[in-house]
Scaffold this motif. Structure first.
Motif, PDB file in Angstrom:
ATOM      1  N   THR A   1       3.680   0.564   8.695  1.00 16.21           N
ATOM      2  CA  THR A   1       2.470   0.835   7.919  1.00 16.21           C
ATOM      3  C   THR A   1       2.577   0.163   6.558  1.00 16.21           C
ATOM      4  OG1 THR A   1       2.047   2.948   9.012  1.00 16.21           O
ATOM      5  CG2 THR A   1       1.091   2.652   6.824  1.00 16.21           C
ATOM      6  N   ARG A   2       1.451  -0.371   6.107  1.00 15.70           N
ATOM      7  CA  ARG A   2       1.425  -1.053   4.806  1.00 15.70           C
ATOM      8  C   ARG A   2       0.115  -0.731   4.103  1.00 15.70           C
ATOM      9  NH1 ARG A   2       1.987  -7.596   3.726  1.00 15.70           N
ATOM     10  NH2 ARG A   2       2.259  -7.488   1.474  1.00 15.70           N
ATOM     11  N   ILE A   3       0.181  -0.539   2.793  1.00 19.03           N
ATOM     12  CA  ILE A   3      -1.008  -0.246   1.994  1.00 19.03           C
ATOM     13  C   ILE A   3      -1.150  -1.290   0.899  1.00 19.03           C
ATOM     14  CG2 ILE A   3      -2.121   1.399   0.432  1.00 19.03           C
ATOM     15  CD1 ILE A   3      -0.741   3.642   1.964  1.00 19.03           C
TER      16      ILE A   3
ATOM     17  N   SER B   1       6.539   8.134   4.614  1.00 24.29           N
ATOM     18  CA  SER B   1       5.386   7.918   3.741  1.00 24.29           C
ATOM     19  C   SER B   1       5.810   7.525   2.334  1.00 24.29           C
ATOM     20  CB  SER B   1       4.514   9.176   3.691  1.00 24.29           C
ATOM     21  OG  SER B   1       5.263  10.265   3.154  1.00 24.29           O
TER      22      SER B   1
ATOM     23  N   VAL C   1       6.361   3.659   2.278  1.00 26.12           N
ATOM     24  CA  VAL C   1       5.315   2.739   2.716  1.00 26.12           C
ATOM     25  C   VAL C   1       5.148   1.633   1.678  1.00 26.12           C
ATOM     26  CG1 VAL C   1       2.842   2.479   3.159  1.00 26.12           C
ATOM     27  CG2 VAL C   1       4.078   4.448   4.092  1.00 26.12           C
TER      28      VAL C   1
ATOM     29  N   TRP D   1      -6.944  -1.373  10.879  1.00 22.85           N
ATOM     30  CA  TRP D   1      -7.151  -1.509   9.438  1.00 22.85           C
ATOM     31  C   TRP D   1      -8.226  -0.527   8.999  1.00 22.85           C
ATOM     32  CZ3 TRP D   1      -4.801  -4.088   5.575  1.00 22.85           C
ATOM     33  CH2 TRP D   1      -3.986  -5.178   5.870  1.00 22.85           C
TER      34      TRP D   1
ATOM     35  N   THR E   1      -2.066  -0.066  10.124  1.00 16.54           N
ATOM     36  CA  THR E   1      -1.184   0.751  10.961  1.00 16.54           C
ATOM     37  C   THR E   1      -0.922  -0.017  12.245  1.00 16.54           C
ATOM     38  OG1 THR E   1      -2.150   2.779  10.059  1.00 16.54           O
ATOM     39  CG2 THR E   1      -0.858   2.988  12.073  1.00 16.54           C
TER      40      THR E   1
ATOM     41  N   GLU F   1      -8.007   1.105  -1.465  1.00 15.21           N
ATOM     42  CA  GLU F   1      -6.790   0.901  -0.678  1.00 15.21           C
ATOM     43  C   GLU F   1      -7.137   0.410   0.727  1.00 15.21           C
ATOM     44  OE1 GLU F   1      -4.499   4.490  -0.691  1.00 15.21           O
ATOM     45  OE2 GLU F   1      -3.609   4.052  -2.655  1.00 15.21           O
ATOM     46  N   TYR F   2      -6.355  -0.579   1.195  1.00 12.55           N
ATOM     47  CA  TYR F   2      -6.501  -1.119   2.540  1.00 12.55           C
ATOM     48  C   TYR F   2      -5.199  -0.834   3.296  1.00 12.55           C
ATOM     49  CZ  TYR F   2     -10.703  -3.383   0.854  1.00 12.55           C
ATOM     50  OH  TYR F   2     -11.961  -3.610   0.329  1.00 12.55           O
ATOM     51  N   LYS F   3      -5.320  -0.108   4.386  1.00 14.26           N
ATOM     52  CA  LYS F   3      -4.139   0.365   5.108  1.00 14.26           C
ATOM     53  C   LYS F   3      -4.089  -0.248   6.499  1.00 14.26           C
ATOM     54  CE  LYS F   3      -1.922   4.669   6.664  1.00 14.26           C
ATOM     55  NZ  LYS F   3      -2.046   6.149   6.696  1.00 14.26           N
TER      56      LYS F   3
ATOM     57  N   ARG G   1       3.628  -0.946  -0.794  1.00 16.05           N
ATOM     58  CA  ARG G   1       2.342  -1.047  -1.477  1.00 16.05           C
ATOM     59  C   ARG G   1       2.337  -2.312  -2.331  1.00 16.05           C
ATOM     60  NH1 ARG G   1      -0.743   3.859  -2.050  1.00 16.05           N
ATOM     61  NH2 ARG G   1       0.212   5.555  -0.904  1.00 16.05           N
TER      62      ARG G   1
END
Length: 252
Positions: A122-124, A30, A33, A60, A114, A110-112, A35
């Motif tokens: 994972t990207r935020i 985490s 990740v 998403w 997975t 925030e747009y996540k 950002r």
């Protein structure tokens, strides 16, 4: 000496092994990740990137301090766009990217993404949506020589990060009589001179837009005040004469 050398070597190996284990502890992913922060204008569209590798399942979601909303799920044989986004999302099923249309400020957050429940994929993305700036309106207080003159520049919509003034397309004169206030939106000229006349332009800027407007300032010198001093008494005399003439006609 050899014994000490072996102990030192074993201790070094142990420390390196311990550090390697600590990097594999739950939650360590985490902190890594990726950002990214983006800024966009209201009413525009933005493309959220997908993944560059094959995947079985991709999700998403959107979140801000007050709520979390699912946006879409997709895989090799299925796709699902949730009701609140159906009319605004165009999904590229091949890589999980999507276009979000008609942005408004409530989309800030925030747009996540997975991918296959794999923390390493994972990207935020953090999105901030701002209103474009409207055309500024410039108002003026005062225009007489040797008086203080104030130019006030305002926008009806949007919030500016910076405000800049120019005169005739150049920077304001390096003169202590010129000073800015109210976040640079108000320009004050003390002891104004006729030489201060000209086109003054204020430019508002934020991260999604830039807007400006100009105002022609004319400083009225002593000649104007002299003419004004002659015109006012003459106008008063004419008014009195017309009033007397009107009363005489009524009496007749």
């Amino acid at each position: 000496m050899r014994f000490r050398g072996r102990v030192s070597t074993q201790m070094t190996i142990f420390i390196l092994f311990f550090l390697h284990l600590s990097q594999l502890q739950p939650g360590s992913f985490s902190a890594r990740v990726p950002r990214n922060s983006w800024v966009a204008a209201t009413g525009s569209s933005i493309l959220f990137p997908g993944t560059d590798k094959e995947f079985d399942g991709l999700h998403w979601e959107f979140s801000n301090p007050s709520r979390t909303l699912p946006i879409l799920n997709c895989g090799k044989s299925y796709q699902e766009i949730y009701d609140q986004y159906k009319t605004r999302v165009e999904l590229n099923k091949s890589n999980g990217s999507f276009l979000l249309k008609d942005l408004h400020k409530a989309d800030s957050g925030e747009y996540k993404i997975t991918v296959d429940l794999d923390p390493s994929r994972t990207r935020i993305l953090t999105l901030t949506v701002l209103d474009p700036l409207s055309t500024p309106h410039i108002s003026r207080n005062g225009s007489l020589e040797s008086h203080t003159i104030t130019l006030i520049c305002e926008v009806q919509s949007g919030i500016a990060n910076s405000v800049r003034w120019t005169r005739g397309g150049l920077a304001l004169p390096d003169d202590e009589r010129y000073w800015l206030s109210e976040g640079n939106s108000t320009l004050t000229i003390s002891d104004a001179q006729e030489s201060d006349s000209g086109y003054y332009t204020c430019t508002f800027s934020n991260l999604v837009s830039q807007s400006n407007n100009s105002y022609q300032l004319t400083i009225k010198g002593p000649e104007f005040r002299t003419h004004l001093g002659l015109i006012l008494p003459f106008g008063l005399c004419v008014s009195m004469f017309l009033l007397v003439l009107y009363d005489c006609q009524r009496l007749l």
